[in-house]
Design an enzyme around this catalytic site. Structure first.
Site, PDB file in Angstrom:
ATOM      1  N   LYS A  83      45.241  36.862  82.383  1.00  0.00           N
ATOM      2  CA  LYS A  83      45.535  36.523  83.783  1.00  0.00           C
ATOM      3  C   LYS A  83      46.942  35.932  83.887  1.00  0.00           C
ATOM      4  CE  LYS A  83      40.718  35.816  85.037  1.00  0.00           C
ATOM      5  NZ  LYS A  83      40.199  36.375  86.245  1.00  0.00           N
TER       6      LYS A  83
ATOM      7  N   GLY B 159      30.663  53.599  81.036  1.00  0.00           N
ATOM      8  CA  GLY B 159      30.142  52.278  81.438  1.00  0.00           C
ATOM      9  C   GLY B 159      30.981  51.599  82.508  1.00  0.00           C
ATOM     10  N   ASP B 160      30.494  50.418  82.878  1.00  0.00           N
ATOM     11  CA  ASP B 160      31.079  49.651  83.964  1.00  0.00           C
ATOM     12  C   ASP B 160      32.492  49.149  83.677  1.00  0.00           C
ATOM     13  OD1 ASP B 160      29.687  49.343  86.301  1.00  0.00           O
ATOM     14  OD2 ASP B 160      29.773  47.143  86.092  1.00  0.00           O
TER      15      ASP B 160
ATOM     16  N   ALA C 131      34.758  50.389  81.652  1.00  0.00           N
ATOM     17  CA  ALA C 131      35.723  51.490  81.660  1.00  0.00           C
ATOM     18  C   ALA C 131      36.052  51.864  83.104  1.00  0.00           C
ATOM     19  CB  ALA C 131      35.155  52.679  80.901  1.00  0.00           C
TER      20      ALA C 131
ATOM     21  N   LYS D  19      34.647  31.345  94.973  1.00  0.00           N
ATOM     22  CA  LYS D  19      35.088  31.944  93.719  1.00  0.00           C
ATOM     23  C   LYS D  19      36.488  31.422  93.463  1.00  0.00           C
ATOM     24  CE  LYS D  19      35.968  35.182  90.551  1.00  0.00           C
ATOM     25  NZ  LYS D  19      35.431  35.037  89.221  1.00  0.00           N
TER      26      LYS D  19
ATOM     27  N   ASP E 142      39.779  38.207  75.427  1.00  0.00           N
ATOM     28  CA  ASP E 142      39.255  37.192  76.335  1.00  0.00           C
ATOM     29  C   ASP E 142      40.059  37.448  77.601  1.00  0.00           C
ATOM     30  OD1 ASP E 142      39.105  34.896  77.964  1.00  0.00           O
ATOM     31  OD2 ASP E 142      38.355  33.764  76.255  1.00  0.00           O
ATOM     32  N   HIS E 143      39.450  38.073  78.592  1.00  0.00           N
ATOM     33  CA  HIS E 143      40.281  38.584  79.688  1.00  0.00           C
ATOM     34  C   HIS E 143      40.970  37.467  80.478  1.00  0.00           C
ATOM     35  CE1 HIS E 143      36.746  37.866  82.233  1.00  0.00           C
ATOM     36  NE2 HIS E 143      37.542  37.950  83.287  1.00  0.00           N
TER      37      HIS E 143
ATOM     38  N   HIS F 107      36.364  31.582  77.701  1.00  0.00           N
ATOM     39  CA  HIS F 107      37.373  31.380  78.747  1.00  0.00           C
ATOM     40  C   HIS F 107      37.768  29.906  78.925  1.00  0.00           C
ATOM     41  CE1 HIS F 107      36.142  35.399  79.432  1.00  0.00           C
ATOM     42  NE2 HIS F 107      35.171  35.162  80.281  1.00  0.00           N
TER      43      HIS F 107
HETATM   44  C1  BG6 Z   1      32.876  37.309  82.207  1.00  0.00           C
HETATM   45  C2  BG6 Z   1      31.488  36.750  82.280  1.00  0.00           C
HETATM   46  O1  BG6 Z   1      33.421  37.104  80.929  1.00  0.00           O
HETATM   47  O2  BG6 Z   1      33.703  36.670  83.173  1.00  0.00           O
HETATM   48  C3  BG6 Z   1      30.927  36.901  83.678  1.00  0.00           C
HETATM   49  O3  BG6 Z   1      30.661  37.431  81.352  1.00  0.00           O
HETATM   50  C4  BG6 Z   1      31.870  36.322  84.710  1.00  0.00           C
HETATM   51  O4  BG6 Z   1      29.647  36.274  83.773  1.00  0.00           O
HETATM   52  C5  BG6 Z   1      33.285  36.849  84.510  1.00  0.00           C
HETATM   53  O5  BG6 Z   1      31.381  36.681  85.996  1.00  0.00           O
HETATM   54  C6  BG6 Z   1      34.262  36.144  85.422  1.00  0.00           C
HETATM   55  O6  BG6 Z   1      35.522  36.745  85.328  1.00  0.00           O
HETATM   56  P1  BG6 Z   1      36.564  36.702  86.531  1.00  0.00           P
HETATM   57  O7  BG6 Z   1      37.795  37.369  85.991  1.00  0.00           O
HETATM   58  O8  BG6 Z   1      35.926  37.445  87.674  1.00  0.00           O
HETATM   59  O9  BG6 Z   1      36.768  35.256  86.858  1.00  0.00           O
END
Ligand code: BG6
Length: 516
Positions: free
Chosen positions: A195, A23-24, A26, A358, A190-191, A253
């Protein structure tokens, strides 16, 4: 980093099971993360990865996919003839698995034992489910039934969001997982917590004498958190249309960032102490009545627009999105924290798709100095700002007032800008590298504990319920704009405004030094 944890991981090694290996996630994040960790000596030679997905692939094909993903997404370069690459790739194997087929898990146990003896791994196993959440429960049970949790070492489960759709579904999912794994074996990703600059918030707050004493309602006027995105929903319309910005970004987030900004100093820097403090913040969030939701929360959806001269379609015209959808692609709210430190200080949060830039930034706006100070009477002073730049710029920016050189006492805003990402040679690790390494070492600070998830849903559910009752109109905004006017008005009512983000602050200050 706890050295003991690192040493134990280094000595014993671990076997990683990547479910969803074709998948994406990975491809874009996990494989590049493994490679960076390997290159930086953070992975012992005693490690192996078994990639799992339904699709048939040979080990050779899998390693080709691995190389392609590293070429495209990793921080370090490599090529097939590189000797280090060959050593790295030898740690990876693939097995085709239908996650519902219990006999496949027994075969997986054989593969696992073989890899463990080949690489001298002491039975430690990390199961990473890069899968749709509705499979989490059954995969966990099948791992148990297939005998995969009987090896000699530790067993850890790493899962991706979304963790439930609301509190009830999250509770159900949690019960399923907890019937197999203990809470301290579950690592909920929660990525944003991986950061660099999000982790830096606590250091800046707690390690600096000139911030912590001011970190309260006596000196802070408001806090603004912006997570803006230029992308639309891309290929994820099917998922997103059932989720929306509130569940996709705010429940996890954004509320996590609120907790990092608002938590009390923990008594020790131990994972459970830090997480206890974060939970206290989530428990103190003021739960809104439907009327309060209407007054304090904005929901928007993008319509057609233009970005950098390119036409963009409306959300409702995106693939796999209901043409009459009322899902929000923009969310803004005034969040109130009812405790001693923060009473009366609004935390304004906003996120949206198809916004002009962004960026992820947190702005702390300080109260202005008292009016009876002669400087304040004579000049219109701008408030001091402390800005945490999380992404794409990484750093800290402070706006202060100073005398304009050569003038007769004229006061101007000046900037002190520490730009971490501008430093030559600094190659900041990706969030997933840090999180993967933490999970392998059993360091749980930057993963969400169940009670954090629970209280975040409790807060978010109130908003979702009010929306379901038809409160808060869905506000259209053109793709490429900063979102609905209502989000601007939300602050204006309190006498504030959103501060510019993404380095645009400089245009406001007369003089800014060259970046560090
Ligand atoms: C994800 C969301 O958790 O975080 C996405 O599902 C979003 O919709 C993404 O685009 C944003 O993450 P980042 O690290 O690019 O700010």
């Amino acid at each position: 980093m706890s050295d003991k944890r690192h040493e134990a991981f280094y000595q014993e090694g671990a076997l990683f099971f990547i479910f969803g290996a074709t998948g994406d996630l990975a491809r874009r994040k996990l494989f590049p993360a493994f490679y960076s960790l390997y290159r930086e000596g953070k992975l012992p030679e005693k490690f192996a990865v078994v990639g799992l997905a339904r699709r048939p692939r040979t080990n050779e094909q899998f390693r080709e996919d691995l190389l392609a993903s590293i070429h495209e997404f990793a921080r370090y370069r490599t090529n097939q003839d590189d000797e280090q690459w060959a050593r790295f790739a030898a740690h990876f194997e693939y097995m085709s698995l239908n996650t519902n087929d219990t006999s496949g898990y027994r075969e997986l146990e054989h593969v696992a034992q073989k890899l463990e003896s080949k690489f001298g791994i002491a039975g430690n196993r990390l199961f990473y489910l890069a899968l749709a959440p509705d499979l989490f429960g059954s995969v966990a049970r099948n791992l148990q039934e297939g005998g995969l949790l009987e090896s000699a070492g530790w067993h850890r489960l790493v899962i991706e969001k979304p963790f439930g759709f609301d509190l009830a579904s999250a509770e159900k999912l949690n019960e399923e997982l907890c019937s197999v794994f203990k809470e301290n074996e579950i690592f909920r990703i929660d990525h944003y917590l991986g950061k660099e600059m999000v982790q830096n918030i606590e250091v800046i707050r707690f390690a600096n004498a000139f911030f912590e004493p001011l970190w309260n309602n006596k000196y802070i006027a408001n806090v603004q958190i912006t997570l803006s995105e230029t992308v639309g929903v891309e290929e994820r319309g099917g998922y997103y249309d059932h989720s929306g910005a509130l569940r996709d970004m705010a429940q996890n987030h954004m509320l996590q960032m609120v907790t990092m900004m608002a938590m009390e100093p923990p008594s020790r820097l131990a994972p459970e102490d830090i997480r206890d403090e974060k939970v206290k913040v989530l428990r103190s969030l003021r739960a809104y009545s439907p009327d309060e939701v209407e007054a304090n929360v904005v929901r928007g959806q993008y319509t057609e627009g233009e970005m950098k001269g390119e036409p963009k379609k409306a959300y409702r015209a995106e693939d796999s999105v209901n043409p009459a959808s009322s899902t929000e692609t923009y969310f803004a709210a005034k969040v109130l924290i009812d405790n001693f430190r923060w009473s009366g200080v609004p935390f304004y949060i906003r996120t949206g798709k198809r916004l002009p830039v962004k960026t992820t930034e947190v702005v702390v706006e300080f109260k202005t100095i008292p009016d009876n100070v002669y400087l304040a009477q004579k000049h219109t002073l701008q408030p001091n700002l402390l800005v945490f730049r999380v992404n794409p710029l990484e750093g800290i920016y402070i706006k202060i007032n100073a005398k304009q050189p050569g003038s007769a006492g004229m006061i101007i805003p000046v900037a002190m800008d520490f730009c971490q990402s501008c430093q030559v040679g600094l190659n900041t690790p990706e969030a997933y590298e840090r999180l993967l390494h933490d999970a392998a070492r059993g360091e749980s600070t930057y993963f969400t504990r169940w009670d954090e998830v629970k209280f975040a849903w409790r807060y978010v559910d109130k908003i979702a319920e009010a929306w379901k009752q038809g409160r808060s109109e869905l506000q259209p905004y053109a793709a490429g704009s900063w979102g609905p006017d209502a989000a601007r008005e939300l602050l204006e009512r309190d006498g504030f405004h959103w501060w510019p983000v993404n380095g645009q602050e400089e245009s406001e200050v007369i003089w800014a030094p060259v970046r560090a």
